[in-house]
Write a protein that holds these residues in place. Structure first.
Motif, short mmCIF file in Angstrom:
data_model
loop_
_atom_site.label_atom_id
_atom_site.label_comp_id
_atom_site.label_asym_id
_atom_site.label_seq_id
_atom_site.Cartn_x
_atom_site.Cartn_y
_atom_site.Cartn_z
N MET A 71 0.75 -1.24 -0.05
CA MET A 71 0.01 -0.02 -0.01
C MET A 71 0.85 1.22 0.06
O MET A 71 1.88 1.33 0.68
N GLN A 72 0.62 2.18 -1.05
CA GLN A 72 1.31 3.45 -1.03
C GLN A 72 0.92 4.48 -0.06
O GLN A 72 -0.06 4.41 0.49
N LYS A 73 1.96 5.34 0.48
CA LYS A 73 1.57 6.42 1.63
C LYS A 73 0.98 7.49 0.91
O LYS A 73 0.05 8.12 1.46
N ILE A 74 0.97 7.90 -0.65
CA ILE A 74 0.54 9.03 -1.11
C ILE A 74 0.00 8.31 -2.52
O ILE A 74 0.60 7.69 -3.02
N LYS A 75 -1.47 8.73 -2.69
CA LYS A 75 -1.77 8.18 -4.03
C LYS A 75 -2.43 9.11 -4.81
O LYS A 75 -2.72 10.30 -4.34
N LYS A 76 -2.99 8.70 -6.25
CA LYS A 76 -3.69 9.70 -6.90
C LYS A 76 -4.95 10.17 -6.08
O LYS A 76 -5.79 9.54 -5.59
#
Length: 104
Positions: free
Chosen positions: A1-6
């Motif tokens: 899971m990414q920390k910053i997303k679109k």
């Protein structure tokens, strides 16, 4: 899971746009960069085509993710991102500053 997303709202930490906020339009994970609406604007000469007229166009340039921080959902100030596993086993992102859940 990414920390910053679109779709996340972020704050620029360094550079000429320091302090400005914007929504992430596109993530480029291989280059560790992101396109942020209204941030890091550059002017480019564009050749005329059937779809678009030519001239000098202003558009967003990619900015490195290390220069971005997620905006806290509560007060909009920069915060770090943590993770928490909910009771139903779902992993969610949490703002370290306020403990608020980050939707998305």
């Amino acid at each position: 899971m990414q920390k910053i997303k679109k779709g996340d709202n972020v704050v620029v930490l360094t550079g000429r746009d320091k302090g400005r906020t914007g929504e992430i339009l596109k993530m480029m994970p291989k280059e560790d960069k992101a396109l942020v609406r209204g941030v890091n604007l550059v002017r480019r000469h564009q050749k005329q085509s059937a779809q678009s007229e030519g001239g000098i166009v202003t558009k967003e340039a990619p900015i490195h993710v290390s220069n971005l921080a997620l905006a806290d959902p509560k007060d909009g100030k920069p915060t770090r991102v943590g993770f928490r596993v909910e009771k139903d086993g779902k992993k969610v992102r949490v703002a370290k500053r306020s403990g608020e859940l980050i939707d998305g």
